[in-house]
Design a protein around this motif. Sequence first.
Motif, PDB file in Angstrom:
ATOM      1  N   THR A 183      30.534  60.306  36.088  1.00 47.57           N
ATOM      2  CA  THR A 183      31.090  58.854  35.663  1.00 47.57           C
ATOM      3  C   THR A 183      32.126  58.447  36.508  1.00 47.57           C
ATOM      4  OG1 THR A 183      30.887  60.128  33.255  1.00 47.57           O
ATOM      5  CG2 THR A 183      32.414  58.226  33.597  1.00 47.57           C
ATOM      6  N   HIS A 184      33.009  59.148  36.875  1.00 46.60           N
ATOM      7  CA  HIS A 184      33.926  58.635  37.836  1.00 46.60           C
ATOM      8  C   HIS A 184      33.761  58.240  39.134  1.00 46.60           C
ATOM      9  CE1 HIS A 184      36.816  61.202  34.945  1.00 46.60           C
ATOM     10  NE2 HIS A 184      37.193  59.843  34.773  1.00 46.60           N
ATOM     11  N   LEU A 185      32.754  59.103  39.912  1.00 48.92           N
ATOM     12  CA  LEU A 185      32.421  58.779  41.219  1.00 48.92           C
ATOM     13  C   LEU A 185      31.398  57.318  41.028  1.00 48.92           C
ATOM     14  CD1 LEU A 185      32.133  59.355  44.310  1.00 48.92           C
ATOM     15  CD2 LEU A 185      29.974  60.519  43.636  1.00 48.92           C
ATOM     16  N   THR A 186      30.737  57.223  40.053  1.00 50.29           N
ATOM     17  CA  THR A 186      29.664  56.000  39.921  1.00 50.29           C
ATOM     18  C   THR A 186      30.782  54.808  39.628  1.00 50.29           C
ATOM     19  OG1 THR A 186      28.057  57.391  38.765  1.00 50.29           O
ATOM     20  CG2 THR A 186      27.959  55.097  38.527  1.00 50.29           C
ATOM     21  N   ASP A 187      31.702  55.103  39.002  1.00 50.04           N
ATOM     22  CA  ASP A 187      32.698  53.890  38.493  1.00 50.04           C
ATOM     23  C   ASP A 187      33.476  53.362  39.844  1.00 50.04           C
ATOM     24  OD1 ASP A 187      33.852  52.453  36.784  1.00 50.04           O
ATOM     25  OD2 ASP A 187      35.839  53.575  37.053  1.00 50.04           O
ATOM     26  N   VAL A 188      33.829  54.454  40.691  1.00 44.57           N
ATOM     27  CA  VAL A 188      34.384  54.035  41.835  1.00 44.57           C
ATOM     28  C   VAL A 188      33.559  53.402  42.860  1.00 44.57           C
ATOM     29  CG1 VAL A 188      35.659  55.011  43.976  1.00 44.57           C
ATOM     30  CG2 VAL A 188      36.332  55.870  41.815  1.00 44.57           C
ATOM     31  N   LEU A 189      32.362  53.916  42.974  1.00 47.83           N
ATOM     32  CA  LEU A 189      31.303  53.209  43.883  1.00 47.83           C
ATOM     33  C   LEU A 189      31.176  51.937  43.373  1.00 47.83           C
ATOM     34  CD1 LEU A 189      29.260  56.406  44.722  1.00 47.83           C
ATOM     35  CD2 LEU A 189      30.573  55.124  46.355  1.00 47.83           C
ATOM     36  N   LEU A 190      30.794  51.717  42.106  1.00 51.18           N
ATOM     37  CA  LEU A 190      30.294  50.588  41.635  1.00 51.18           C
ATOM     38  C   LEU A 190      31.561  49.352  41.723  1.00 51.18           C
ATOM     39  CD1 LEU A 190      28.239  48.829  39.560  1.00 51.18           C
ATOM     40  CD2 LEU A 190      30.042  49.043  37.813  1.00 51.18           C
ATOM     41  N   GLN A 191      32.744  49.942  41.474  1.00 52.80           N
ATOM     42  CA  GLN A 191      33.913  48.984  41.653  1.00 52.80           C
ATOM     43  C   GLN A 191      33.816  48.507  43.308  1.00 52.80           C
ATOM     44  OE1 GLN A 191      34.299  47.798  39.199  1.00 52.80           O
ATOM     45  NE2 GLN A 191      34.902  49.289  37.352  1.00 52.80           N
ATOM     46  N   GLU A 224      21.825  63.880  40.956  1.00 51.86           N
ATOM     47  CA  GLU A 224      21.881  65.239  40.924  1.00 51.86           C
ATOM     48  C   GLU A 224      23.138  65.737  40.416  1.00 51.86           C
ATOM     49  OE1 GLU A 224      19.767  67.877  42.213  1.00 51.86           O
ATOM     50  OE2 GLU A 224      18.164  66.305  42.439  1.00 51.86           O
ATOM     51  N   ILE A 225      24.072  64.925  40.658  1.00 57.32           N
ATOM     52  CA  ILE A 225      25.306  65.151  40.078  1.00 57.32           C
ATOM     53  C   ILE A 225      25.296  65.467  38.561  1.00 57.32           C
ATOM     54  CG2 ILE A 225      27.700  64.197  39.395  1.00 57.32           C
ATOM     55  CD1 ILE A 225      27.533  62.766  42.353  1.00 57.32           C
ATOM     56  N   GLN A 226      24.278  64.328  37.940  1.00 55.15           N
ATOM     57  CA  GLN A 226      24.271  64.722  36.524  1.00 55.15           C
ATOM     58  C   GLN A 226      23.697  66.103  36.072  1.00 55.15           C
ATOM     59  OE1 GLN A 226      22.273  60.535  36.029  1.00 55.15           O
ATOM     60  NE2 GLN A 226      23.189  60.900  34.186  1.00 55.15           N
ATOM     61  N   GLN A 227      23.059  66.798  36.879  1.00 54.12           N
ATOM     62  CA  GLN A 227      22.582  68.149  36.701  1.00 54.12           C
ATOM     63  C   GLN A 227      23.617  68.985  36.817  1.00 54.12           C
ATOM     64  OE1 GLN A 227      19.592  67.929  35.425  1.00 54.12           O
ATOM     65  NE2 GLN A 227      19.573  65.568  36.166  1.00 54.12           N
ATOM     66  N   MET A 228      24.826  68.641  37.187  1.00 51.16           N
ATOM     67  CA  MET A 228      25.826  69.634  37.445  1.00 51.16           C
ATOM     68  C   MET A 228      26.411  69.769  35.977  1.00 51.16           C
ATOM     69  SD  MET A 228      27.537  68.645  40.997  1.00 51.16           S
ATOM     70  CE  MET A 228      28.684  69.582  40.924  1.00 51.16           C
ATOM     71  N   ALA A 229      26.825  71.245  35.892  1.00 49.55           N
ATOM     72  CA  ALA A 229      27.449  71.403  34.603  1.00 49.55           C
ATOM     73  C   ALA A 229      28.906  70.920  34.198  1.00 49.55           C
ATOM     74  CB  ALA A 229      27.151  73.117  34.342  1.00 49.55           C
ATOM     75  N   ASP A 230      29.370  69.825  34.512  1.00 50.19           N
ATOM     76  CA  ASP A 230      30.506  69.561  34.402  1.00 50.19           C
ATOM     77  C   ASP A 230      30.471  68.348  33.417  1.00 50.19           C
ATOM     78  OD1 ASP A 230      29.120  67.425  35.740  1.00 50.19           O
ATOM     79  OD2 ASP A 230      31.232  66.620  36.814  1.00 50.19           O
ATOM     80  N   ASN A 231      29.523  68.231  32.695  1.00 45.99           N
ATOM     81  CA  ASN A 231      29.633  67.366  31.365  1.00 45.99           C
ATOM     82  C   ASN A 231      29.927  65.731  31.610  1.00 45.99           C
ATOM     83  OD1 ASN A 231      31.434  70.010  30.181  1.00 45.99           O
ATOM     84  ND2 ASN A 231      29.620  69.481  29.472  1.00 45.99           N
ATOM     85  N   GLY A 232      29.579  65.691  32.848  1.00 42.62           N
ATOM     86  CA  GLY A 232      29.512  64.209  33.055  1.00 42.62           C
ATOM     87  C   GLY A 232      30.897  63.651  33.912  1.00 42.62           C
ATOM     88  N   TRP A 233      32.064  64.505  33.811  1.00 39.46           N
ATOM     89  CA  TRP A 233      32.990  64.052  34.632  1.00 39.46           C
ATOM     90  C   TRP A 233      32.934  63.508  35.815  1.00 39.46           C
ATOM     91  CZ3 TRP A 233      35.891  64.717  38.986  1.00 39.46           C
ATOM     92  CH2 TRP A 233      37.373  64.329  38.948  1.00 39.46           C
ATOM     93  N   PHE A 234      32.136  64.345  36.713  1.00 40.96           N
ATOM     94  CA  PHE A 234      31.913  63.747  38.184  1.00 40.96           C
ATOM     95  C   PHE A 234      31.195  62.362  38.232  1.00 40.96           C
ATOM     96  CE2 PHE A 234      30.084  65.323  42.377  1.00 40.96           C
ATOM     97  CZ  PHE A 234      30.923  64.510  43.394  1.00 40.96           C
TER      98      PHE A 234
END
Lengths: 640, 313
Positions: A375-383, A363-373
Motif C-alpha cells: 500500500t505505502h510503496l505503491t502510493d509513493v510511486l504513484l504520487q 510479489e510484495i502482496q504475497q508477503m505476509a505483512d497484510n498489505g502495509w508495504f
Amino acid sequence: MEDIQAVKRVKTFILPDKCFENRVACAWRRGNKFSIYPRSQIPNKTTSESDNKTADKILVFNQEILLFTPILRKLVNEANGTFLSLKKVTETSKNTENQVEYLKLSRQYRSIIRVCIENLQEAGEKEEDAVARNNLLSYLTIFYSIECIWHLCEILYIDIIPGDIVLPFLLEWVRFHFPHHEQSAVQLLESCERGSEDNPDYWDTVVGMVVQGRVDVARALLKLHSAVDTNEFKLVDNSLRSMPVYSVYSGISTGEFTISWKHWQAECRSKLSSRLLAHQPQLELIMRIMTGDYSAFESIRGKYSSWFDVLGGWVMFTTPWARRRELGAAAAACAGLAVGGGGHLDVMVRAALEGDLYLVIHEIQQMADNGWFATHLTDVLLQCGKLHILDKHQTDVTSRLRDSLVLEYGSLLLEHQSLWPVGLSYLASVPDGARRAELMLERIPIRTEGKALRVVAEAKKYGLLGVAQSVCSCMSARALSRGAAGAALAWGARARSAAQCARAAHRALRAYCAGGALPAADLLLTAGATLLVDDTLLLLGKYCDFHRLYKSREFKKAAKLLVSLITSNIAPDYFWATLLLDALPLLETEEPVLSAADSYELMLCLELRAACLARPQAELLRLALARNLARTALHDVQHD
Amino acid sequence: MISVLNTIDTGHEDMIHDAELDYYGLRLATCSSDNSVKIYDIKSGTQTLAADLKGHFGPVWQVAWAHPKFGNLLASCSYDRKVIIWKELGEWSKLYEYTGHESSVNAVAWAPAEYGLILACCSSDGSISILTYNQDGSTWDVKKVPGAHAIGVNSVSWCPAISADLSLDPLTNKDAPKRLVTGGCDNLIKIWKEQGDQWIEEKRLDMHMDWVRDVAWAPSLGLQRSMIASCSQDKRVVIWSSDDNISWTPTILNTFDDVVWSVSWSLTGNILAVSGGDNKVSLWRENADGQWLCISEVAKGLGQTTNDERSTL
C-alpha cells in the motif's frame, strides 16, 4: 497482468474430523473472522443419535493479522502520519516538481521500517519463550526484505541522482544491506596485525571489499598481508589505486571517463595475461574481478547469500557508467550466477532492476505483512509519477490498483479495536472509501459511552453523518432496554431521531406518573431547538421547565406554561391526570396566578378529559377552578 | 494464516440449522432441530450462554438479528409454521408471533435498517410475508405474496438500501424502491419490488436446473453495481450482476461435487463463502478481471486425530 493472476493460491485448512458429520455452513463476523457450523435443512426426527450432540460445535475462525501484533503498532501509526503528509504534499502542489519532498517522505518510511527492525531485534534478544522468539525472527526476515526492496526502489525511482549514474547509489545499497564483510574488515583493521592472512576470513573479506567497491579498505587490508612488499602486491595495489572513479562534479564527460576507464581495465587485463600473478591465486582472482571476468564472479558466488550481493561489483567492473534504466542486463547476468530457484526477494529485486514495477508490487502482496508495504510503496510511486500499469486492454489502471490497496489496508485496520481511526484515514483518501467506512464504522463493537462518543466524533470528522446518527440511535435503544430513560433521551437527542426521542420520552413520562423522578432535567432544560424533534419530547422538556419555575416560586410563569401545555393537547392520554392535577396547587395560591380566562380553558379541558381522572380528584379540581374563577372574576390576574 | 479462534459447544440436543452473529459480531444466535434458539455472548475466546429461547414446536430453521437501533431483536422461523420475534428488555421475551403461513417457514430476513423495522419471511406454502412494524400503534402490518414460488420458497434476501439503479441516485434518494430476491423449489430466482403498497414480481432469473437453496444479495459499497449469489441442488453457484437492477447477467462461479446449501457474503461484499454437502466451506473473491477465484477452503479432516483442535495449513 493475466498470467500472474492465473496462479492459484488456494490454501486448504483441515479441521478436526468430528466437527462435520453433518453439512457445514458459514456465518461471517466482521471482515477477517467467520464461524463454521454444522448445518442441515433436513429435519431430524430421531434425536436418539447421541454422537450428534458432541459433533455440533461451532468453530470461530480468524485470520491472524501480523500488523495487530503490539510491537508493530508504532509502525502502523507512524506510517499513517507519513501517508497523510504525502497526501498533503500532492494536494497542495499539483503542478510543481515535488521530487525532493517525495524523497524525504520515502526516507521517512524507511526510517520507520528501520526503527521497527531495531525494536524487533531488541525484543527478540529479550524474549525467552522459543516460539515467541521464532515469531519475532520471522517478522524480522519480513521487514529486512521490505527495507531492502524499499531502498532499492527509492534509488531506482524516487531518488534524485546527478547524471543518472546509479553506481554509487547501488554500491551504497549493497553495503547497507550486506554488511557482513565490512564488519570483518573492521575487525581485521582494528587488530592491525601483520600477517592477517592467517585469519580464515582474510581473503573473503578482501574480495568482499573489492566487490562492494570499497577500494581503500581493500588496499588497507592488503597491507596487513605479510607478503605486502612483494611485487605482486604492489602491482595489485597500484591497479586498485589507479582505478578511475566517475563523478558528475569532476568536470570530465562520461565519454572521457569511459575511455580512461577502458584503458585502465585493458592494463589490468594485460597484467593478468602476462601471468605475473600466477603465484598468488587470490590476487589473481581480485584482478580477474576487476576486469569484469564472469567466471571470476561465478567462482565467488557461492560465498554470498544472494546474487544481488555481487550486483554492485558487477556493475562497477563492467559498466560503471550505467544509468538507472540500464540495469536489466546486469541483473540478468548476476541472477544467472544463482544456484537454485529464487524466493520472493530475488524475484522482486530482479523485477525492480528490470523496471517491472507491477511484478514488484504483485510479489510484495504475497508477503505476509497484510498489505502495509504494498500500500505505502505503491502510493509513493504513484504520487511520484513513476508507476504506470496497464491492463490487458492497455488502459491505465495504476490509480485503481493504488486505491484498491489503500481500501483493503484501511478496511483491515478498521477491524482492530484501537487502530480503527487510523484505518478511517486511509479509507477517507480513496473514492470508494466512504461507503466502506460507513459499513464498518457502524459495526465497531461499542461497550462504553466513551467509545461511542469517539466513534461519533470520528464519523463526523469524515462527514459520515449517517453513521454518527446510527451509533447514537443504537446507544439510545440500548439505554432504553436497560431502563435508563435519561441516557436514552440524551443519545436520542444526539441522533436527532424522532422515534428514539419519542420512545425515551414516553418511558420517562410513564416512570414519572408511576412516582419516579424526571430524568435528565439539566439536559432537557438546555436542549433548546432539539426538543422540536418530537412532540412528546417537547412536552417532557416543557414539563421539566414547569417544575423548575414552580420550584423557584415563579408561580405566574409556571401557571402560564402549564396552561399552554394543557391547551396544546400534545400530552399522551396517560399523562393528562398528572398535568391537570398539577394545576391544583396553583389554584390555591394566596395571590391568584391563573386568570379567569385560564380557568375557563382548564374547565373545558377537564370536562373533555374527565375520564382520565378519578371522580374525587375531578371534583376537587372543579371546586378549585370554581373558587379561582370567583377570585378572579372581579379582579383578574395581570400577566406581565 | 487462518486459525481457530474458539470452539463453541452449543449444547443443542439436535442438529443446528443456523448460526448468526449480531451486528457487532459479539453475540451468536443458533437454532436447532431441538426446537430451541440459543444466544451466546462471545468475548475474546470464551462464550457464555445468554439465553435459551423456547417457543417453537418444531425444528427452528433460521434466525436473524435486527439492526441494534431497534433494540436487541431476533427473529426465528420454524417448521411449526410460526415466525417469532424476540426482544431483549432485561430478559429475552416474545415480542410478536406471526402465524400466517400454512406450512414450514424456511427463512427470515430483516430489511435494511434505513427502511424501518421490516421482516421478510418465506415458506414451503409458496408464499412470502412482509411484516412491517408500525411505530404509532406498536403493531405489525402484514403483507402476503401468495404463490411466489410453486412448491415452496427456500430463501430470501434484501437489496441494500444503497444500490444500483439507473433512474434514481440511491445515495440521495431515499425513495428508491425496496427490492428483495427469493429462491424456490421451482428452480427459479425472483426479484420483487415494492410498488405502492404491493409487492410485484419484477424479474425472474432462470438458470438453475434444480431447487434453489440459497440466495444472497451482496452488500453494496456504493459501486453502481448489484450482485446476487445463488446456489442450488444442481451443485452450481451463480453470481448475477446488474448495473440497473433490471437486466441481470449470470456467471457460473463453480460447479461443485455436491449440493450447495448456502452462500454468504462477507460484510464488505468482497468475499463469498460457499458451503455444501461436500463438507467444505470455500471462500471466493473476484479479481480485477472479473474472474472468481477460490482463495481458501476449510474442509473436513481426513484421517486426522480428533483431538487436534488447531487447523493446519
